[in-house]
Design a protein around this motif. Structure first.
Motif, PDB file in Angstrom:
ATOM      1  N   GLY A   1       8.959  33.462  39.327  1.00 10.95           N
ATOM      2  CA  GLY A   1       8.991  32.268  38.478  1.00 10.95           C
ATOM      3  C   GLY A   1       9.900  32.369  37.278  1.00 10.95           C
ATOM      4  O   GLY A   1       9.699  31.670  36.289  1.00 10.95           O
ATOM      5  N   LEU A   2      10.874  33.247  37.327  1.00 11.61           N
ATOM      6  CA  LEU A   2      11.831  33.397  36.230  1.00 11.61           C
ATOM      7  C   LEU A   2      13.227  33.097  36.756  1.00 11.61           C
ATOM      8  O   LEU A   2      13.436  32.905  37.939  1.00 11.61           O
ATOM      9  N   GLY A   3      14.184  33.134  35.874  1.00  8.15           N
ATOM     10  CA  GLY A   3      15.564  32.864  36.278  1.00  8.15           C
ATOM     11  C   GLY A   3      16.292  34.073  36.821  1.00  8.15           C
ATOM     12  O   GLY A   3      17.421  33.972  37.261  1.00  8.15           O
ATOM     13  N   GLY A   4      15.689  35.243  36.783  1.00 13.57           N
ATOM     14  CA  GLY A   4      16.331  36.458  37.262  1.00 13.57           C
ATOM     15  C   GLY A   4      17.183  37.147  36.212  1.00 13.57           C
ATOM     16  O   GLY A   4      17.894  38.101  36.511  1.00 13.57           O
ATOM     17  N   ALA A   5      17.114  36.683  34.968  1.00 13.76           N
ATOM     18  CA  ALA A   5      17.963  37.226  33.904  1.00 13.76           C
ATOM     19  C   ALA A   5      17.753  38.719  33.706  1.00 13.76           C
ATOM     20  O   ALA A   5      18.710  39.455  33.465  1.00 13.76           O
ATOM     21  N   GLU A   6      16.523  39.154  33.834  1.00 14.63           N
ATOM     22  CA  GLU A   6      16.229  40.568  33.608  1.00 14.63           C
ATOM     23  C   GLU A   6      16.886  41.458  34.656  1.00 14.63           C
ATOM     24  O   GLU A   6      17.145  42.627  34.416  1.00 14.63           O
ATOM     25  N   PHE A   7      17.185  40.897  35.828  1.00 14.13           N
ATOM     26  CA  PHE A   7      17.871  41.649  36.880  1.00 14.13           C
ATOM     27  C   PHE A   7      19.386  41.469  36.786  1.00 14.13           C
ATOM     28  O   PHE A   7      20.144  42.364  37.111  1.00 14.13           O
ATOM     29  N   ARG A   8      19.805  40.293  36.369  1.00 19.70           N
ATOM     30  CA  ARG A   8      21.224  39.937  36.359  1.00 19.70           C
ATOM     31  C   ARG A   8      21.983  40.531  35.173  1.00 19.70           C
ATOM     32  O   ARG A   8      23.141  40.944  35.307  1.00 19.70           O
ATOM     33  N   LEU A   9      21.365  40.604  34.023  1.00 19.45           N
ATOM     34  CA  LEU A   9      22.053  41.044  32.811  1.00 19.45           C
ATOM     35  C   LEU A   9      22.662  42.450  32.936  1.00 19.45           C
ATOM     36  O   LEU A   9      23.828  42.637  32.586  1.00 19.45           O
ATOM     37  N   PRO A  10      21.923  43.436  33.441  1.00 20.19           N
ATOM     38  CA  PRO A  10      22.551  44.756  33.588  1.00 20.19           C
ATOM     39  C   PRO A  10      23.761  44.745  34.528  1.00 20.19           C
ATOM     40  O   PRO A  10      24.729  45.473  34.305  1.00 20.19           O
ATOM     41  N   LEU A  11      23.726  43.915  35.557  1.00 15.72           N
ATOM     42  CA  LEU A  11      24.870  43.821  36.468  1.00 15.72           C
ATOM     43  C   LEU A  11      26.075  43.173  35.802  1.00 15.72           C
ATOM     44  O   LEU A  11      27.217  43.588  36.023  1.00 15.72           O
ATOM     45  N   LEU A  12      25.824  42.155  34.989  1.00 12.40           N
ATOM     46  CA  LEU A  12      26.932  41.494  34.306  1.00 12.40           C
ATOM     47  C   LEU A  12      27.647  42.459  33.356  1.00 12.40           C
ATOM     48  O   LEU A  12      28.880  42.450  33.269  1.00 12.40           O
ATOM     49  N   VAL A  13      26.867  43.287  32.683  1.00 18.47           N
ATOM     50  CA  VAL A  13      27.461  44.242  31.743  1.00 18.47           C
ATOM     51  C   VAL A  13      28.055  45.440  32.489  1.00 18.47           C
ATOM     52  O   VAL A  13      29.199  45.829  32.245  1.00 18.47           O
ATOM     53  N   GLY A  14      27.286  46.024  33.393  1.00 17.19           N
ATOM     54  CA  GLY A  14      27.716  47.253  34.064  1.00 17.19           C
ATOM     55  C   GLY A  14      28.716  47.034  35.181  1.00 17.19           C
ATOM     56  O   GLY A  14      29.807  47.598  35.172  1.00 17.19           O
ATOM     57  N   LEU A  15      28.366  46.206  36.140  1.00 15.41           N
ATOM     58  CA  LEU A  15      29.185  46.022  37.335  1.00 15.41           C
ATOM     59  C   LEU A  15      30.381  45.107  37.105  1.00 15.41           C
ATOM     60  O   LEU A  15      31.497  45.395  37.540  1.00 15.41           O
TER      61      LEU A  15
END
Length: 115
Positions: free
Chosen positions: A25-39
């Motif tokens: 029920g979330l937007g997935g930000a907690e999973f996406r943010l590390p990928l945006l910065v790292g990957l």
């Protein structure tokens, strides 16, 4: 990384993140943010802004898909809790965004990785 490779990588990482976000029920930000910065090598500030935009679309989509399956009567019975959570979350978001302006890029990145 070229645009074609970045787009393919975004699709391959975005679909599972969207699925996880939708499940809880979330937007997935907690999973996406590390990928945006790292990957994808965005700066922390760029990643946060992009992540907010993607989360908004994801959460609105999830809401549209879930609304037909929600008892509106039960939902309205919870309005004091919903309203209190919305207002306090908005206040917290304002405080956090205001505070982040005073952090260096490096410190913001460390705070994101810690959280």
């Amino acid at each position: 990384m070229n645009n074609r490779k970045s787009s393919l990588l975004a699709i391959l990482t975005g679909a599972p993140i969207g699925t996880l976000g939708g499940l809880i029920g979330l937007g997935g930000a907690e999973f996406r943010l590390p990928l945006l910065v790292g990957l994808f090598k965005f700066s922390a500030r760029q990643a946060v802004a992009l992540n907010l935009a993607v989360s908004l679309v994801t959460v609105l989509s999830s809401l549209l898909f879930r609304l037909p399956h929600i008892s509106m009567h039960r939902l309205f019975m919870l309005y004091p809790i919903i309203l209190a959570m919305m207002l306090s979350s908005m206040l917290g978001a304002y405080i956090g965004a205001s505070f982040s302006k005073y952090l260096s890029e490096k410190l913001l990145e460390r705070a994101i990785l810690l959280l």
